[in-house]
Design a protein around this motif. Structure first.
Motif, PDB file in Angstrom:
ATOM      1  N   PHE A 153       0.523  -1.261   0.124  1.00  0.00           N
ATOM      2  CA  PHE A 153      -0.144   0.214  -0.077  1.00  0.00           C
ATOM      3  C   PHE A 153       0.704   1.216   0.174  1.00  0.00           C
ATOM      4  O   PHE A 153       1.998   1.104   0.899  1.00  0.00           O
ATOM      5  N   SER A 154       0.503   1.901  -0.373  1.00  0.00           N
ATOM      6  CA  SER A 154       1.094   3.159  -0.571  1.00  0.00           C
ATOM      7  C   SER A 154       0.379   4.237   0.599  1.00  0.00           C
ATOM      8  O   SER A 154       0.610   5.548   0.247  1.00  0.00           O
ATOM      9  N   ILE A 215      -8.335  -7.757   3.266  1.00  0.00           N
ATOM     10  CA  ILE A 215      -7.774  -9.287   2.792  1.00  0.00           C
ATOM     11  C   ILE A 215      -7.649  -9.813   1.501  1.00  0.00           C
ATOM     12  O   ILE A 215      -6.634 -10.112   0.955  1.00  0.00           O
ATOM     13  N   GLY A 216      -8.189  -8.667   0.495  1.00  0.00           N
ATOM     14  CA  GLY A 216      -7.946  -9.026  -1.107  1.00  0.00           C
ATOM     15  C   GLY A 216      -6.355  -8.506  -1.703  1.00  0.00           C
ATOM     16  O   GLY A 216      -5.650  -9.311  -2.643  1.00  0.00           O
ATOM     17  N   GLU A 217      -6.249  -7.705  -1.051  1.00  0.00           N
ATOM     18  CA  GLU A 217      -4.673  -7.693  -1.106  1.00  0.00           C
ATOM     19  C   GLU A 217      -3.263  -8.184  -0.523  1.00  0.00           C
ATOM     20  O   GLU A 217      -2.274  -8.412  -1.078  1.00  0.00           O
ATOM     21  N   LEU A 218      -3.049  -8.581   1.063  1.00  0.00           N
ATOM     22  CA  LEU A 218      -2.555  -9.393   1.831  1.00  0.00           C
ATOM     23  C   LEU A 218      -2.605 -10.639   1.340  1.00  0.00           C
ATOM     24  O   LEU A 218      -1.554 -11.575   1.301  1.00  0.00           O
ATOM     25  N   ALA A 219      -3.680 -11.241   0.556  1.00  0.00           N
ATOM     26  CA  ALA A 219      -4.057 -12.543   0.385  1.00  0.00           C
ATOM     27  C   ALA A 219      -2.953 -13.437  -0.930  1.00  0.00           C
ATOM     28  O   ALA A 219      -3.087 -11.861  -2.023  1.00  0.00           O
ATOM     29  N   ASP A 220      -2.230 -14.171  -0.722  1.00  0.00           N
ATOM     30  CA  ASP A 220      -1.107 -14.805  -1.815  1.00  0.00           C
ATOM     31  C   ASP A 220      -2.711 -15.488  -3.161  1.00  0.00           C
ATOM     32  O   ASP A 220      -2.159 -16.830  -2.755  1.00  0.00           O
ATOM     33  N   SER A 221      -2.809 -14.610  -3.775  1.00  0.00           N
ATOM     34  CA  SER A 221      -3.072 -15.145  -4.825  1.00  0.00           C
ATOM     35  C   SER A 221      -3.072 -15.839  -5.463  1.00  0.00           C
ATOM     36  O   SER A 221      -1.822 -16.130  -6.267  1.00  0.00           O
ATOM     37  N   LEU A 268      -3.012   4.665  -4.216  1.00  0.00           N
ATOM     38  CA  LEU A 268      -2.461   3.272  -5.216  1.00  0.00           C
ATOM     39  C   LEU A 268      -2.278   2.393  -4.220  1.00  0.00           C
ATOM     40  O   LEU A 268      -1.644   2.390  -3.146  1.00  0.00           O
ATOM     41  N   LYS A 269      -2.637   1.117  -4.802  1.00  0.00           N
ATOM     42  CA  LYS A 269      -1.663  -0.321  -4.091  1.00  0.00           C
ATOM     43  C   LYS A 269      -0.720  -0.594  -5.306  1.00  0.00           C
ATOM     44  O   LYS A 269      -0.538  -0.819  -6.519  1.00  0.00           O
ATOM     45  N   TYR A 299       8.783   4.176  -1.382  1.00  0.00           N
ATOM     46  CA  TYR A 299       8.761   4.572  -2.779  1.00  0.00           C
ATOM     47  C   TYR A 299       8.323   5.668  -3.951  1.00  0.00           C
ATOM     48  O   TYR A 299       8.540   6.590  -4.039  1.00  0.00           O
ATOM     49  N   VAL A 300       7.000   5.117  -3.124  1.00  0.00           N
ATOM     50  CA  VAL A 300       5.714   6.502  -4.299  1.00  0.00           C
ATOM     51  C   VAL A 300       5.966   7.574  -2.774  1.00  0.00           C
ATOM     52  O   VAL A 300       5.026   8.174  -3.553  1.00  0.00           O
ATOM     53  N   ASN A 301       6.110   7.246  -1.435  1.00  0.00           N
ATOM     54  CA  ASN A 301       5.503   8.182  -1.262  1.00  0.00           C
ATOM     55  C   ASN A 301       6.851   9.184  -1.088  1.00  0.00           C
ATOM     56  O   ASN A 301       6.669  10.850  -0.869  1.00  0.00           O
TER      57      ASN A 301
END
Length: 354
Positions: A153-154, A215-221, A268-269, A299-301
């Motif tokens: 996450f940014s 959940i969706g972002e941290l899960a290893d899809s 931004l993710k 990096y983003v920040n």
């Protein structure tokens, strides 16, 4: 009589708050964290209603008091389930909660049937051990959770668990009050415990209600092995594995930041970058962690701070405007990130360079 009236007022206040939060959190949606918290709030609300039946302290015997307290402890596994869901989103399971409820149901039943006081004390000891275990476990998991946020996450607004440290450090205080409350028949101690717990849950519910699911972002899809774009140099080999031309892919990612300035998106993710570059999160994460030796968040920040420096020198925009136009979610985050990188505040930077 004054003490009795105070107790009634405190219980009424608690019932109203817990019932309201149960409805509010349940109606928020189908996400697991608010639903778990809603179930706990309704459980605690029902316990308060139950206690009103025995609120006449002159007729409460030690057996009745201990039985009431023993029944109240069925809520303990729900507390731990909320902690699990906070620091490891998606990992709490209803079947695990039910299995952990077993001793908290069996011991009160045996105590009620036999009247053996050691069964009550055994449940108190188990609740303390159980609660301490999850306290320590949560303290270990929070840094890991925050590292994952920095990699994917940014921003941190409404997803960081920094506030949970305050709750955890107050846990022992509440736990101590609860132990004294269990072992005493004093209405004054009951009032202190009820008010302390209520205030703690006011804070917790405020943050849980605002907390966003990750959940969706941290899960290893499963799509981590799927090649999504041949144009960026990715293709599947004979055994179906994804092989990428790293130079082509990394150039594609850098172009998103240098040419399209995607860092100006305040939400931004990592998955957004993966989608736009036509690859998966594993390769994008490697680009930041190994190729650039930094995290996605830093990096983003960092780019946002560089953009803000340009605006501070070239415009007379307010700090609020500079913050928003540089991709920051809030002025407080802008101040914190800017000061950390530039070693001065945005206002000082503008004055020094003008």
């Amino acid at each position: 009589m004054e003490t009795s009236a105070t107790i009634y007022f405190i219980y009424g206040l608690c019932i109203m708050f817990y019932a309201m939060m149960a409805w509010k959190l349940w109606s928020k949606g189908s996400e697991r964290l608010p639903r778990l918290t809603a179930v706990l709030m309704m459980t605690v609300c029902c316990q308060c209603v139950k206690d009103l039946v025995f609120i006449n302290w002159s007729v409460v015997t030690p057996f009745v008091w201990y039985m009431m307290t023993a029944v109240d402890m069925v809520a303990v596994p729900l507390y731990s389930a909320i902690l699990v869901e906070l620091v490891t989103p998606g990992k709490s399971k209803w079947r695990n909660i039910v299995s952990q409820e077993a001793p908290f149901v069996a011991l009160p039943l045996m105590f009620g049937l036999t009247g053996e006081s050691w069964l009550f004390y055994a449940e108190v000891v188990w609740a303390v051990v159980y609660g301490t275990y999850y306290l320590v476990w949560t303290m270990v998991q929070i840094p890991r959770y925050n590292r994952q946020l920095r990699e994917r996450f940014s921003y941190r607004e409404n997803i960081s668990l920094g506030w949970l440290w305050v709750i955890l450090f107050s846990f022992y205080g509440i736990l101590g009050l609860w132990i004294f409350d269990c072992l005493s028949l004093e209405p004054g101690m009951e009032s202190i415990y009820m008010v302390g717990t209520l205030l703690m849950w006011v804070v917790i519910c405020y943050f849980i209600y605002r907390h966003e699911t990750v959940i969706g972002e941290l899960a290893d899809s499963a799509d981590s092995a799927v090649c999504t774009d041949e144009d960026c140099g990715c293709a599947e080999d004979a055994d179906g594995s994804c092989v990428c031309d790293c130079d082509t892919l990394y150039g594609r990612i850098q172009a998103l930041f240098t040419e399209q300035k995607i860092y100006l998106n305040p939400r931004l993710k990592l998955s957004d970058v993966a989608s736009m570059s036509g690859t998966n999160r594993t390769y994008v994460s490697n680009f930041f962690n190994r190729h650039l030796n930094t995290t996605f968040f830093e990096y983003v920040n960092g780019l946002r701070v560089d953009h803000a420096c340009g605006l501070l020198l070239a415009t007379q925009d307010s700090l609020d405007q500079v913050s928003a136009n540089s991709g920051f979610n809030s002025l407080s985050t802008f101040h914190r990130v800017f000061s950390k990188k530039m070693k001065c505040t945005p206002s000082d930077f503008r004055r020094a360079n003008n």
